[in-house]
Design an enzyme around this catalytic site. Structure first.
Site, PDB file in Angstrom:
ATOM      1  CD  GLU A  53      -2.885   1.153   2.390  1.00  0.00           C
ATOM      2  OE1 GLU A  53      -2.953   0.138   3.107  1.00  0.00           O
ATOM      3  OE2 GLU A  53      -3.685   2.103   2.472  1.00  0.00           O
ATOM      4  CG  ASN A  76      -7.735   2.596   5.340  1.00  0.00           C
ATOM      5  OD1 ASN A  76      -8.588   1.757   5.079  1.00  0.00           O
ATOM      6  ND2 ASN A  76      -7.269   2.774   6.564  1.00  0.00           N
ATOM      7  CG  ASN A  96      -9.459  -1.236   1.489  1.00  0.00           C
ATOM      8  OD1 ASN A  96      -9.095  -2.401   1.643  1.00  0.00           O
ATOM      9  ND2 ASN A  96      -9.289  -0.315   2.427  1.00  0.00           N
ATOM     10  CD  GLU A  97     -10.392  -2.248   5.963  1.00  0.00           C
ATOM     11  OE1 GLU A  97     -10.342  -1.130   6.514  1.00  0.00           O
ATOM     12  OE2 GLU A  97      -9.699  -3.204   6.326  1.00  0.00           O
ATOM     13  CD  GLU A 128      -6.209  -4.510   4.270  1.00  0.00           C
ATOM     14  OE1 GLU A 128      -6.068  -4.138   5.455  1.00  0.00           O
ATOM     15  OE2 GLU A 128      -6.652  -3.785   3.368  1.00  0.00           O
ATOM     16  CD  GLN A 175       0.172  -2.211   4.058  1.00  0.00           C
ATOM     17  OE1 GLN A 175       1.043  -1.604   3.458  1.00  0.00           O
ATOM     18  NE2 GLN A 175      -1.004  -1.655   4.351  1.00  0.00           N
TER      19      GLN A 175
HETATM   20  O1  AHR Z   1      -3.126  -2.436   6.319  1.00  0.00           O
HETATM   21  C1  AHR Z   1      -3.424  -1.248   6.987  1.00  0.00           C
HETATM   22  C2  AHR Z   1      -4.867  -0.801   6.774  1.00  0.00           C
HETATM   23  O2  AHR Z   1      -5.729  -1.668   7.446  1.00  0.00           O
HETATM   24  C3  AHR Z   1      -5.380  -0.792   5.368  1.00  0.00           C
HETATM   25  O3  AHR Z   1      -5.065   0.375   4.685  1.00  0.00           O
HETATM   26  C4  AHR Z   1      -6.872  -0.888   5.560  1.00  0.00           C
HETATM   27  O4  AHR Z   1      -7.513  -1.518   4.486  1.00  0.00           O
HETATM   28  C5  AHR Z   1      -7.005  -1.643   6.856  1.00  0.00           C
HETATM   29  O5  AHR Z   1      -7.899  -1.028   7.713  1.00  0.00           O
END
Ligand code: AHR
Length: 490
Positions: free
Chosen positions: A27, A72, A170-171, A290, A347
């Protein structure tokens, strides 16, 4: 020492592991990209600014798929900023960061090829919508002859990127997300985006956003509503989950693998419920895109206050216990490999990551690198159902385990002892495997559960050879308290 047992029998097959279970995530966050995978001027950087020392570690880790560019971050991202010669500098509200856009899609694809990983691209369904997702797809995957595809050619990529896996946002259930939506709003948008994207490229695999974690108040109803709208258009629903010792409860932390299994099973039940309700034959599978140990409360107590480029964010420094929990999370994923077809540890570098890279300095393996690399290497093939019997460690059995039979007939047992006080004297009935012997046996543990790797001591924590025996079809091994073991038979 207490007794534990299980049976390994090839007749009890759960399913074949999709290699994409061993994915990761890059990310635009903190130093994952800038001074992580990309650092022009670093002594190990190639002509494109990609750090070769980091690439070597990524290949050693065994990662198969990498999700990009967020997270995010993607919910406020304009993909056009990251292609071509003019790269605008923007604010990234997700991480209070300054994004130079020096690194974008083309750079990522060059990196992915060098790393030998397949790309998994996320589109912005927060501040953007159907059209922008289609434009990005056309730019990336259409051969040539249109304005957008010719632009990619002009930018130096004559061949299409041929990106097969796409996350539809995403989310989107998270109120922290720019462009956060209700389940109904998101479900409709996901369905429309998927339909339009497939009109451009029918061969895509599409992931709809599930809940941001199992503690979200709408968990369950979110998935059900989204799938009511988008069932026919998507192939996967996403799961995200991070684990830490909440309020110092280490016993519950060590049980994270059980929590992950419950989350997976609940999500499967919702997917299959919608399938029955809609009377569809297709199954929607799971993309756990994730997952990791993340000391999230530290970040929440100390969020960034200044706008900065590539700030040090989420740089968790993992210890032995974290590695054992990561091992247990990998076991949980493998135990559900029939339905969890893709997963991304979040990550890859610097940001809650198995690899650390110092700006201008060395790169090394964190403790959590090791269970991942061993699972990615030996967790290929057919997962066998093993049902461990052991004393309890808090609310869960101390022993958490799975076994995988490779195409070459070798069988690998992955086992975690979650007890903090007792070693487990494991007796595994392996008679059904016939005439096999112990090929290799490793354990990752330490008398100091807080031991970590560092630039000066990068191999302080790593798997070490362990003693296991196999006699009359019974495999015997001692699993120390808080340990991750890998035993190969063949
Ligand atoms: O991996 C960190 C964050 O965790 C990511 O940006 C988001 O998708 C999740 O809340």
């Amino acid at each position: 020492m207490t007794d534990a047992s299980l049976t390994i029998d090839p007749a009890f097959s759960i399913g074949t592991v999709d290699p994409r279970l061993f994915g990761s995530f890059v990310e635009h966050l903190g130093r994952c990209v800038y001074t992580g995978i990309y650092e022009p001027g670093h002594p190990a950087a190639d002509e494109s600014g990609l750090r070769r020392d980091v690439l070597d570690l990524v290949r050693e880790l065994g990662v198969t798929v990498v999700r990009y560019p967020g997270g995010n971050f993607v919910s406020g991202y304009r993909w056009e900023d990251g292609v071509g010669p003019d790269r605008p500098v923007r604010l990234d509200p997700a991480w209070k960061s300054i994004e130079t856009n020096e690194f974008g899609l083309g750079e990522f694809m060059t990196w992915a090829r060098a790393a030998g990983v397949a790309p998994m691209m996320a589109v912005n369904l927060g501040t953007r919508g159907v059209q922008e997702a289609c434009d990005l797809l056309e730019y990336a995957n259409h051969p040539s002859g249109t304005t957008l595809s010719d632009l990619r050619v002009k930018h130096g990529a004559a061949e299409p990127y041929d990106i097969r896996m796409w996350c539809l946002g995403n989310e989107m259930d998270g109120p922290w997300q720019t462009g956060h939506k209700t389940a109904r709003e998101y479900g409709r948008l996901a369905a429309e985006t998927a339909r339009a994207m497939r009109m451009i490229d029918p061969g895509l695999e599409l992931v709809a956003c599930g809940s941001s974690n199992a503690e979200m108040p709408t968990f369950g109803t979110w998935e059900a509503t989204v799938l009511e709208e988008a069932y026919d258009q998507v192939d996967y629903v996403s799961l995200h989950s991070y684990y830490e010792p909440k309020d110092g409860d280490v016993t519950a932390f060590l049980a994270s693998g059980a929590a992950m299994e419950a989350y997976i099973e609940d999500t499967i039940a919702t997917c299959d419920h919608v399938r029955a309700k809609l009377r569809r034959s297709k199954r929607v599978n799971l993309s756990f895109d994730e997952w990791n140990v993340w000391y999230l409360s530290r970040f929440q107590n100390d969020p960034p206050t200044e706008w900065a480029h590539a700030p040090r964010l989420l740089e968790d420094h993992y210890n032995v216990m974290d590695a054992v929990v990561v091992g247990s999370l990998l076991i949980a994923l493998l135990r559900h490999a029939d339905r969890v077809r893709m997963a991304c540890q979040a990550q890859l570098v610097n940001v809650i990551a198995p690899i650390v890279a110092q700006p201008g300095g060395p790169a090394w393996r964190q403790t959590i690198f090791h269970p991942f690399s061993q699972a990615a290497r030996y967790g290929r093939g057919e997962v066998l159902r093993v049902e461990p019997v052991s004393p309890a460690a808090g609310e869960v059995p101390a022993l958490h385990a799975t076994a995988v039979r490779g195409e070459d007939g070798t069988v690998t047992l992955f086992a975690v002892n979650r007890s903090r006080s007792d070693a487990l004297d494991l007796a595994a009935d392996a008679r059904a495997l016939g005439d096999v012997r112990v090929l290799e046996s490793w354990v990752l543990t330490d008398s100091d559960l807080d031991a970590r790797n560092s630039a000066t001591d990068p191999d302080r924590v790593r798997p070490r050879t362990a003693a296991s025996t196999l006699e009359d079809g019974v495999l015997r091994a001692v699993l120390p308290p808080v340990s991750w073991s890998v035993i190969r038979l063949g």
